[in-house]
Write an enzyme that holds these catalytic residues in place. Sequence first.
Site, short mmCIF file in Angstrom:
data_model
loop_
_atom_site.label_atom_id
_atom_site.label_comp_id
_atom_site.label_asym_id
_atom_site.label_seq_id
_atom_site.Cartn_x
_atom_site.Cartn_y
_atom_site.Cartn_z
N LYS A 236 -8.71 17.65 -5.60
CA LYS A 236 -8.77 17.15 -6.97
C LYS A 236 -10.22 17.23 -7.42
O LYS A 236 -11.11 17.43 -6.58
CB LYS A 236 -8.24 15.70 -7.04
CG LYS A 236 -9.06 14.73 -6.20
CD LYS A 236 -8.49 13.34 -6.25
CE LYS A 236 -9.14 12.50 -7.29
NZ LYS A 236 -8.81 11.09 -7.21
N CYS B 291 -4.33 11.20 1.60
CA CYS B 291 -3.47 10.02 1.55
C CYS B 291 -2.00 10.30 1.26
O CYS B 291 -1.15 9.99 2.10
CB CYS B 291 -4.02 9.04 0.52
SG CYS B 291 -5.61 8.37 1.03
N PHE C 28 -0.48 9.84 -14.29
CA PHE C 28 0.18 10.41 -13.10
C PHE C 28 1.46 11.17 -13.39
O PHE C 28 2.38 11.19 -12.58
CB PHE C 28 0.43 9.30 -12.06
CG PHE C 28 -0.65 9.34 -11.01
CD1 PHE C 28 -1.90 8.83 -11.28
CD2 PHE C 28 -0.43 9.92 -9.79
CE1 PHE C 28 -2.92 8.90 -10.36
CE2 PHE C 28 -1.44 10.00 -8.84
CZ PHE C 28 -2.69 9.48 -9.14
N LYS D 48 0.84 -1.21 0.00
CA LYS D 48 0.00 0.00 0.00
C LYS D 48 0.87 1.26 0.00
O LYS D 48 0.68 2.19 -0.79
CB LYS D 48 -0.93 -0.02 1.23
CG LYS D 48 -1.72 1.24 1.42
CD LYS D 48 -2.70 1.49 0.29
CE LYS D 48 -3.20 2.91 0.29
NZ LYS D 48 -4.06 3.23 -0.82
N LYS E 175 0.08 12.27 3.97
CA LYS E 175 0.13 11.50 5.23
C LYS E 175 0.94 10.20 5.06
O LYS E 175 1.76 9.86 5.91
CB LYS E 175 -1.32 11.19 5.64
CG LYS E 175 -1.50 10.04 6.60
CD LYS E 175 -2.97 9.83 6.95
CE LYS E 175 -3.70 8.89 6.02
NZ LYS E 175 -3.37 7.48 6.11
N1 NAD Z 1 -9.79 8.35 1.52
C1 NAD Z 1 -9.18 7.57 0.64
O1 NAD Z 1 -9.19 7.84 -0.57
C2 NAD Z 1 -8.46 6.34 1.08
C3 NAD Z 1 -8.11 5.37 0.12
C4 NAD Z 1 -7.42 4.22 0.54
C5 NAD Z 1 -7.10 4.06 1.88
N2 NAD Z 1 -7.45 5.01 2.78
C6 NAD Z 1 -7.15 4.76 4.19
O2 NAD Z 1 -8.34 4.26 4.80
C7 NAD Z 1 -8.47 4.73 6.15
C8 NAD Z 1 -9.76 5.51 6.31
O3 NAD Z 1 -9.72 6.63 5.46
P1 NAD Z 1 -11.04 7.52 5.20
O4 NAD Z 1 -10.64 8.56 4.20
O5 NAD Z 1 -12.18 6.65 4.95
O6 NAD Z 1 -11.19 8.20 6.65
P2 NAD Z 1 -12.40 9.08 7.19
O7 NAD Z 1 -11.81 10.02 8.16
O8 NAD Z 1 -13.21 9.59 6.05
O9 NAD Z 1 -13.31 8.01 7.97
C9 NAD Z 1 -12.91 7.34 9.12
C10 NAD Z 1 -14.17 7.05 9.93
O10 NAD Z 1 -13.85 6.19 11.02
C11 NAD Z 1 -14.66 6.57 12.13
N3 NAD Z 1 -14.09 5.99 13.36
C12 NAD Z 1 -13.06 6.44 14.12
N4 NAD Z 1 -12.81 5.60 15.14
C13 NAD Z 1 -13.72 4.59 15.03
C14 NAD Z 1 -13.96 3.40 15.78
N5 NAD Z 1 -13.24 3.09 16.83
N6 NAD Z 1 -14.97 2.60 15.37
C15 NAD Z 1 -15.72 2.89 14.29
N7 NAD Z 1 -15.52 4.00 13.54
C16 NAD Z 1 -14.53 4.83 13.90
C17 NAD Z 1 -14.70 8.06 12.06
O11 NAD Z 1 -15.78 8.61 12.80
C18 NAD Z 1 -14.83 8.28 10.54
O12 NAD Z 1 -16.19 8.34 10.15
C19 NAD Z 1 -7.19 5.55 6.40
O13 NAD Z 1 -6.22 4.70 6.95
C20 NAD Z 1 -6.78 5.99 5.00
O14 NAD Z 1 -5.40 6.25 4.91
C21 NAD Z 1 -8.13 6.15 2.42
O1 UPG Z 2 -0.69 13.38 -12.56
C1 UPG Z 2 -1.13 13.75 -11.46
C2 UPG Z 2 -2.04 12.96 -10.69
C3 UPG Z 2 -2.48 13.44 -9.46
N1 UPG Z 2 -2.05 14.64 -9.00
C4 UPG Z 2 -2.49 15.10 -7.67
O2 UPG Z 2 -2.26 14.07 -6.72
C5 UPG Z 2 -3.22 14.13 -5.67
C6 UPG Z 2 -3.83 12.75 -5.40
O3 UPG Z 2 -4.60 12.37 -6.52
P1 UPG Z 2 -5.25 10.91 -6.65
O4 UPG Z 2 -4.21 9.91 -6.46
O5 UPG Z 2 -6.01 10.88 -7.90
O6 UPG Z 2 -6.29 10.94 -5.44
P2 UPG Z 2 -6.48 10.13 -4.08
O7 UPG Z 2 -7.94 9.97 -3.94
O8 UPG Z 2 -5.71 10.81 -3.00
O9 UPG Z 2 -5.89 8.66 -4.32
C7 UPG Z 2 -4.57 8.26 -3.92
O10 UPG Z 2 -4.53 7.92 -2.55
C8 UPG Z 2 -5.46 6.87 -2.17
C9 UPG Z 2 -5.38 6.72 -0.65
O11 UPG Z 2 -4.28 5.98 -0.24
C10 UPG Z 2 -5.08 5.60 -2.91
O12 UPG Z 2 -5.98 4.56 -2.53
C11 UPG Z 2 -5.16 5.86 -4.42
O13 UPG Z 2 -4.76 4.67 -5.13
C12 UPG Z 2 -4.22 7.02 -4.75
O14 UPG Z 2 -4.30 7.34 -6.14
C13 UPG Z 2 -4.25 15.19 -6.09
O15 UPG Z 2 -3.98 16.38 -5.39
C14 UPG Z 2 -4.00 15.38 -7.57
O16 UPG Z 2 -4.29 16.68 -8.03
C15 UPG Z 2 -1.18 15.42 -9.74
O17 UPG Z 2 -0.78 16.51 -9.33
N2 UPG Z 2 -0.74 14.93 -10.96
#
Ligand code: NAD
Ligand code: UPG
Length: 459
Positions: free
Chosen positions: A327, A266, A255, A210, A269
């Site tokens: 985005k 993401c 990308f 990841k 962090k």
């Molecule tokens: N947002 C993304 O695009 C994305 C993509 C892939 C992975 N992730 C990862 O997935 C995880 C979640 O991300 P997110 O964006 O969905 O977060 P988010 O902040 O949108 O949601 C997290 C939720 O968990 C809840 N929560 C907190 N403690 C809890 C508990 N003990 N029991 C039940 N619920 C609880 C919060 O109230 C919140 O609603 C993170 O580790 C993130 O890095 C995020």
């Molecule tokens: O060519 C590019 C592509 C993206 N971005 C920027 O990169 C950031 C992230 O974009 P994107 O990756 O599309 O969005 P996320 O939803 O943050 O998704 C990333 O982060 C997630 C959380 O971990 C992963 O699950 C996904 O696979 C990964 O793409 C944004 O600010 C975009 O504007 C650029 O500047 N140039």
Amino acid sequence: MKISVFGSGYVGLVQAAVLAEVGHDVVCMDIDEQKVESLSQGQVSIFEPGLAALVREGLEAGRLHFTHDDQLAVQHGQVLFIAVGTPSREDGSADLSQVLAVGEAVARYREQPLLVVEKSTVPVGTGDALRAHIDKCLLKASRLLQFDIVSNPEFLKEGSAVADCRRPDRIVIGCERDEVRDTMRDLYAPFNRNHDRILFMDLRSAELTKYAANGMLATKISFINQIAELAEHLGADIESVRLGIGADSRIGYHFIYPGCGYGGSCFPKDMRALIHTAEQAHCSSDLLQAVETINQRQKHKLFERIQAFYKGDLRGKTFAVWGLAFKPNTDDMRDAPSRTLLEALWAAGASVRAFDPEAMQQTQQLYPDESKLMLMGTPESVLPGADALVICTEWQPFKAPDFDLIQQRLKAAVIFDGRNLYDPDRMADKGFAYFPIGRGQSCNLPIAQQTWFQASRSA
Ligand SMILES: NC(=O)c1ccc[n+]([C@@H]2O[C@H](COP(=O)([O-])OP(=O)(O)OC[C@H]3O[C@@H](n4cnc5c(N)ncnc54)[C@H](O)[C@@H]3O)[C@@H](O)[C@H]2O)c1
Ligand SMILES: O=c1ccn([C@@H]2O[C@H](COP(=O)(O)OP(=O)(O)O[C@H]3O[C@H](CO)[C@@H](O)[C@H](O)[C@H]3O)[C@@H](O)[C@H]2O)c(=O)[nH]1
């Protein structure tokens, strides 16, 4: 299959809804009571295409339930997904307290065997730490439980989260026992029909996959942004360079879009957490640190360009901003590059009028002071009387605007473009001072560099 999902944010809610759609019986638990209340009535507070309809379908079909009762949720599923937040701590490491809290609920309430699946992004070794934490809680309560820890990281992108979950490029599963593998294969069977997308591996490799994926993507962005800076200084055009390198199938077009830096919940962090992990393991993290440093710089680029154009004095100026979300197709403002710009403009004494198709409410909550930020209802309404237009996010409606109208409404025909939406030559023909990213002479180079550039061209 009966499934429990802890966390109803971008990941948990989409995962729960998509699993319910294919027939699983899903209970989604969140500690946020208000969220649970709204979701139970089919109201989805985040903007994610297709999600609200899917949640309502799940509720109507009786296959999707929301609760803040952790006992009920722990007892419901034979598989329990942890999709809670893993925010950055001050030292860059991932704060795992929400993940461990779910482990405590498992130890307290679960009696039947259970698969505990890490969906949240967690550092390598978290699976082992979580297992030890649950064991410790069980021991303390003199309880016994048969459970396995599985790593199943999520790769969805915001803005296309539902589509990504329905048709994942790959499903990574880190686990140790054949029986666990079989259960995970059954669970994901509906998403694995046309070709085998499941990659089984050990727990630690899945956890690292990841971070490596996000690290690679962030590296591509910082790479192109660094080349864009070079292009500016050398009088080359990054958009031609991008096409030139993308045509090589080993590189590809994905990308490598230059811009005002990567943001979101993401990449920033996870890059910090990966660097921290490397440091803890006494490994070098030079490349990862450079990626982050370049991105920090890139997020200031628009402001620096604006400041240079107005010779350092932005007091009393007003800027029209198009795009606030990190985005397009999301309302997420977490670590959005627009925030770096807004805050720098305010610190320099300027004010802002802004429009975003979806992120207005989120922005309003973050920045309620109307003397600094006026949020307007349309792209056109931010323009009147503004000194220049600044583009932070490449939403579709910004791609072919009415340039005559922009020219009429702005005080001066000046556009700073953090997403390279327009052709610099056409913009010059239309009479705009246009400043994109990495496009040679159009980039408002400092005078010394312009002189060097002109001299090197005529030499
Ligand atoms: N947002 C993304 O695009 C994305 C993509 C892939 C992975 N992730 C990862 O997935 C995880 C979640 O991300 P997110 O964006 O969905 O977060 P988010 O902040 O949108 O949601 C997290 C939720 O968990 C809840 N929560 C907190 N403690 C809890 C508990 N003990 N029991 C039940 N619920 C609880 C919060 O109230 C919140 O609603 C993170 O580790 C993130 O890095 C995020
Ligand atoms: O060519 C590019 C592509 C993206 N971005 C920027 O990169 C950031 C992230 O974009 P994107 O990756 O599309 O969005 P996320 O939803 O943050 O998704 C990333 O982060 C997630 C959380 O971990 C992963 O699950 C996904 O696979 C990964 O793409 C944004 O600010 C975009 O504007 C650029 O500047 N140039």
